[in-house]
Scaffold this active site. Structure first.
Site, PDB file in Angstrom:
ATOM      1  N   ARG A 187      -7.964  -2.108   1.049  1.00 59.87           N
ATOM      2  CA  ARG A 187      -6.774  -2.175   1.894  1.00 59.87           C
ATOM      3  C   ARG A 187      -6.862  -3.402   2.816  1.00 59.87           C
ATOM      4  O   ARG A 187      -7.952  -3.754   3.266  1.00 59.87           O
ATOM      5  CB  ARG A 187      -6.722  -0.895   2.727  1.00 59.87           C
ATOM      6  CG  ARG A 187      -5.515  -0.752   3.660  1.00 59.87           C
ATOM      7  CD  ARG A 187      -4.249  -0.488   2.903  1.00 59.87           C
ATOM      8  NE  ARG A 187      -3.183   0.029   3.775  1.00 59.87           N
ATOM      9  CZ  ARG A 187      -1.906   0.029   3.425  1.00 59.87           C
ATOM     10  NH1 ARG A 187      -1.535  -0.438   2.249  1.00 59.87           N
ATOM     11  NH2 ARG A 187      -0.998   0.521   4.227  1.00 59.87           N
ATOM     12  N   THR A 225       5.504  -1.697  -5.051  1.00 65.37           N
ATOM     13  CA  THR A 225       4.059  -1.501  -5.133  1.00 65.37           C
ATOM     14  C   THR A 225       3.815  -1.254  -6.606  1.00 65.37           C
ATOM     15  O   THR A 225       4.743  -1.313  -7.408  1.00 65.37           O
ATOM     16  CB  THR A 225       3.666  -0.307  -4.225  1.00 65.37           C
ATOM     17  OG1 THR A 225       3.755  -0.715  -2.868  1.00 65.37           O
ATOM     18  CG2 THR A 225       2.287   0.234  -4.454  1.00 65.37           C
ATOM     19  N   ASP A 231       3.102  -1.381   7.791  1.00 62.39           N
ATOM     20  CA  ASP A 231       2.670   0.012   7.631  1.00 62.39           C
ATOM     21  C   ASP A 231       2.023   0.572   8.897  1.00 62.39           C
ATOM     22  O   ASP A 231       1.762   1.769   8.992  1.00 62.39           O
ATOM     23  CB  ASP A 231       1.691   0.148   6.449  1.00 62.39           C
ATOM     24  CG  ASP A 231       2.428   0.276   5.117  1.00 62.39           C
ATOM     25  OD1 ASP A 231       3.659   0.484   5.127  1.00 62.39           O
ATOM     26  OD2 ASP A 231       1.775   0.171   4.064  1.00 62.39           O
ATOM     27  N   SER A 259      -1.680   4.187   4.835  1.00 65.57           N
ATOM     28  CA  SER A 259      -0.982   4.035   3.562  1.00 65.57           C
ATOM     29  C   SER A 259      -0.589   5.396   3.015  1.00 65.57           C
ATOM     30  O   SER A 259      -1.137   6.419   3.412  1.00 65.57           O
ATOM     31  CB  SER A 259      -1.929   3.341   2.575  1.00 65.57           C
ATOM     32  OG  SER A 259      -1.364   3.300   1.284  1.00 65.57           O
ATOM     33  N   SER A 260       0.354   5.373   2.069  1.00 67.32           N
ATOM     34  CA  SER A 260       0.693   6.597   1.327  1.00 67.32           C
ATOM     35  C   SER A 260       0.201   6.528  -0.108  1.00 67.32           C
ATOM     36  O   SER A 260       0.445   7.455  -0.892  1.00 67.32           O
ATOM     37  CB  SER A 260       2.210   6.786   1.303  1.00 67.32           C
ATOM     38  OG  SER A 260       2.699   6.917   2.601  1.00 67.32           O
ATOM     39  N   GLY A 317       6.234   3.751  -4.292  1.00 66.95           N
ATOM     40  CA  GLY A 317       7.382   4.460  -3.727  1.00 66.95           C
ATOM     41  C   GLY A 317       7.281   4.738  -2.244  1.00 66.95           C
ATOM     42  O   GLY A 317       7.959   5.631  -1.741  1.00 66.95           O
ATOM     43  N   GLY A 318       6.413   3.995  -1.551  1.00 70.57           N
ATOM     44  CA  GLY A 318       6.329   4.126  -0.099  1.00 70.57           C
ATOM     45  C   GLY A 318       6.016   5.556   0.316  1.00 70.57           C
ATOM     46  O   GLY A 318       5.166   6.215  -0.279  1.00 70.57           O
TER      47      GLY A 318
HETATM   48  O1  DON Z   1       0.587   1.557   1.492  1.00 69.78           O
HETATM   49  C1  DON Z   1       1.707   2.064   1.485  1.00 69.78           C
HETATM   50  O2  DON Z   1       1.900   3.254   1.627  1.00 69.78           O
HETATM   51  C2  DON Z   1       2.900   1.173   1.264  1.00 69.78           C
HETATM   52  N1  DON Z   1       2.588  -0.182   1.585  1.00 69.78           N
HETATM   53  C3  DON Z   1       3.338   1.316  -0.150  1.00 69.78           C
HETATM   54  C4  DON Z   1       4.657   0.675  -0.382  1.00 69.78           C
HETATM   55  C5  DON Z   1       5.311   1.146  -1.606  1.00 69.78           C
HETATM   56  O3  DON Z   1       4.842   1.942  -2.360  1.00 69.78           O
HETATM   57  C6  DON Z   1       6.644   0.653  -1.889  1.00 69.78           C
HETATM   58  N2  DON Z   1       7.051   1.111  -3.220  1.00 69.78           N
HETATM   59  N3  DON Z   1       7.987   1.271  -3.821  1.00 69.78           N
END
Ligand code: DON
Length: 551
Positions: A87, A360, A402, A431-432, A451-452
């Site tokens: 990370r 992502t 984030d 993070s997720s 997917g955030g």
């Molecule tokens: O680490 C995280 O949770 C975010 N930076 C992830 C972002 C993400 O998955 C966007 N996707 N569609």
């Protein structure tokens, strides 16, 4: 005698190896790169290096060597499991209020666009670490397909165009980014070839010099110079000090399924285990669909509340992991769930909100020895910070977004939260990303998705499909719904809820919010150990490639 048979039985089960290797990733060129490296005698870990580096080239909107990620590894020979934490870290010159104006208000866009939004990349160090500690091929072999793809170029597809559309204005502001990723300053046409000679050279420097190829010398100098010109705050000390960490994965159990998932600084594993512990007390398969969705949503709501309250970089904050993943704790959360009514999030202790990203990538690998990798990698938003350090080809992440830019601010109910995820020098943002393994005695799943903030609930829904004995193709294509505590609404893809189910959920007190587009890009592998059949599946929402191969 019975004991002896049991012993022989389990020894045999452990000796069994997959009939084929399998890779599922978000891009056909990256999947092919992984198979190429397996065919050259590499293991799943070498393949993971090849897939990660190739995705950095051919799916630049999603992840890259200017970003970071989590690689969940399983080594077959001794069943060793670890999470490689690559990370990003906040630069040492970062500080808690760096995105606030003099009045303490968040300055829009500052943690999103440009060099100040970028954390110190972890992916290059992680790839070197994985190759040297777990792989068996030299980096010159495992990085070769990525270097080739960067030199020869890849063809723009519809998805690339769509993601450029999302970030076009910002991409046009940085000439280096526009030159590489646009064509005549506009979204390139489908079929246009994107070549990245500078990125090829940077990857080649990593292939010959390991981490020094990125974090010191010529590339490092250009990175720091570029970042400073773009208003950022990186120093050579930041690059020198960046360390890959190995973390003990989070573990849990749901109706006999062993769950192994991402540890902090990802919130994924803990939130997943909390949700599964809550759901263990319900007979989901005996419920009608609306009640089932209601129950799952209530579990999501509670886990996401805790996420925002407690989770952050474990090297900076004390995370009560044992409590949050303990079945007794989930018993308490479950007792507050009513089957006849939605709990308003405002009736749970409040915290400030977390933002959700847009792009992502995830990939899954299984080799014929039984080694496996689930990896979710990111530069956060599509095309990250939309800033490329001149001469390096390295598109920077905007992972600083984030963090909670303004923790400690009381929410509407006067409660304070997200302190755990405040910015601090050298800290990793929460993070997720949730690369995950699911295992029973006769089945194994490797899955994850971008997917955030929705990542964790997508993995939950995928895992529930696994629990219901569905195929990998079912998990990745399943219509999705999501709740994240705040905003207090069920977000859903149109196909996820029938009209009757919508009415029923509303009558229980839920707010419904249809998402105007599909979301997620899940990449999954399923190994049926009993008959040694292997399925690999790629989310139909994206244009990834999942296949199996006999080496
Ligand atoms: O680490 C995280 O949770 C975010 N930076 C992830 C972002 C993400 O998955 C966007 N996707 N569609």
């Amino acid at each position: 005698m019975v004991l002896l048979f049991a012993f022989i039985g389990s020894a045999q089960a452990q000796l069994k190896t997959p009939s084929v290797s399998a890779i599922a990733s978000a891009h056909p060129i990256a999947t092919a790169a992984g198979h190429e490296v397996l065919a050259a005698g590499g293991n799943a870990f070498d393949a993971a290096v090849a897939v990660s580096a190739t995705l950095a080239v051919v799916e630049p909107a999603g992840s890259g060597i200017g970003g970071g990620g989590f690689w969940l590894l399983h080594r077959a020979e001794d069943n060793f499991q670890t999470m490689v934490d690559g990370r990003e870290r906040a630069p040492l010159a970062a500080h808690r209020d760096m995105y606030l104006d003099d009045d303490g208000a968040v300055i829009k866009g500052l943690s999103m666009n440009g060099a100040l939004a970028a954390g110190i990349p972890g992916e290059p160090a992680a790839l070197v670490h994985i190759a040297e500690k777990y792989g068996r091929l030299p980096l010159s072999t495992s990085l070769a397909p990525a270097i080739r793809a960067a030199r020869d170029g890849f063809a723009v597809d519809e998805r690339y165009r769509k993601l450029v559309g999302f970030r076009l204005k910002q991409m046009q502001k940085d000439s280096e980014t526009a030159t590489i990723f646009l064509h005549n300053n506009q979204a390139p046409a489908v079929g246009h070839i994107i070549k990245q000679p500078d990125l090829a050279n940077t990857l080649a420097a990593i292939a010959s010099n390991g981490r020094a190829g990125f974090y010191s010398g010529d590339v490092a100098e250009k990175l720091i110079k570029g970042v400073h010109q773009g208003g950022g705050i990186w120093s050579q000390q930041d690059l020198d000090e960046y360390q890959v960490l190995e973390r003990q994965p989070i573990r849990g159990n749901y109706n006999g399924i062993r769950i192994t998932s991402a540890a902090p600084p990802s919130s994924g594993g803990i939130a997943l285990v909390t949700m599964f512990n809550i759901l263990s007390g319900f007979e989901l398969d005996k419920m009608d669909e609306a009640t089932r969705i209601h129950t799952i949503v209530e579990a999501m709501r509670r886990a996401y509340r805790d996420r925002a309250e407690y989770l952050g970089d474990p090297d900076f904050v004390d995370i009560p992991t044992d409590k949050l993943t303990h079945p007794f704790y989930a018993d308490g959360l479950r007792n507050s769930i009513r089957l006849d009514h939605a709990t308003a999030s405002s009736n749970l202790p409040g915290v400030v909100q977390n933002s959700a990203g847009q792009d992502t990538t995830h990939f899954s690998v299984l080799d014929q020895e039984g080694n496996r990798v689930a990896a979710t990698l990111s530069i956060n938003y599509p095309f990250g910070a939309t800033f490329t350090a001149a001469g390096t080809g390295v598109l920077l992440n905007n992972e600083m977004d984030d963090f909670s830019a303004k923790p400690g601010a009381p929410n509407a109910y006067g409660l304070v939260g997200a302190e755990a995820n405040a910015i601090a020098p050298g800290k990793r943002p929460l993070s997720s990303m949730s690369p995950t393994f699911l295992e029973t005695d006769d089945r194994l799943a490797i899955l994850g998705t971008p997917g955030g903030s929705r990542i964790i609930t997508m993995v939950l829904l995928g895992a529930l499909e696994f629990a219901a004995n569905k195929t990998a193709a079912d998990w990745v294509s399943r219509p999705r719904f999501h709740h994240q505590f705040l905003p207090d609404a069920i977000q859903f893809e149109a196909a996820a809820l029938t009209t009757a189910q919508r009415a029923e959920l509303e009558s229980l007190g839920h707010q419904l919010k249809a998402t105007n587009r599909q979301y997620g890009n899940m990449q999954a592998i399923l190994w049926h150990k009993a008959n040694n059949q292997i399925e690999a599946a790629s989310d139909p929402r994206g244009n990834g490639k999942a296949d199996t191969y006999k080496h």
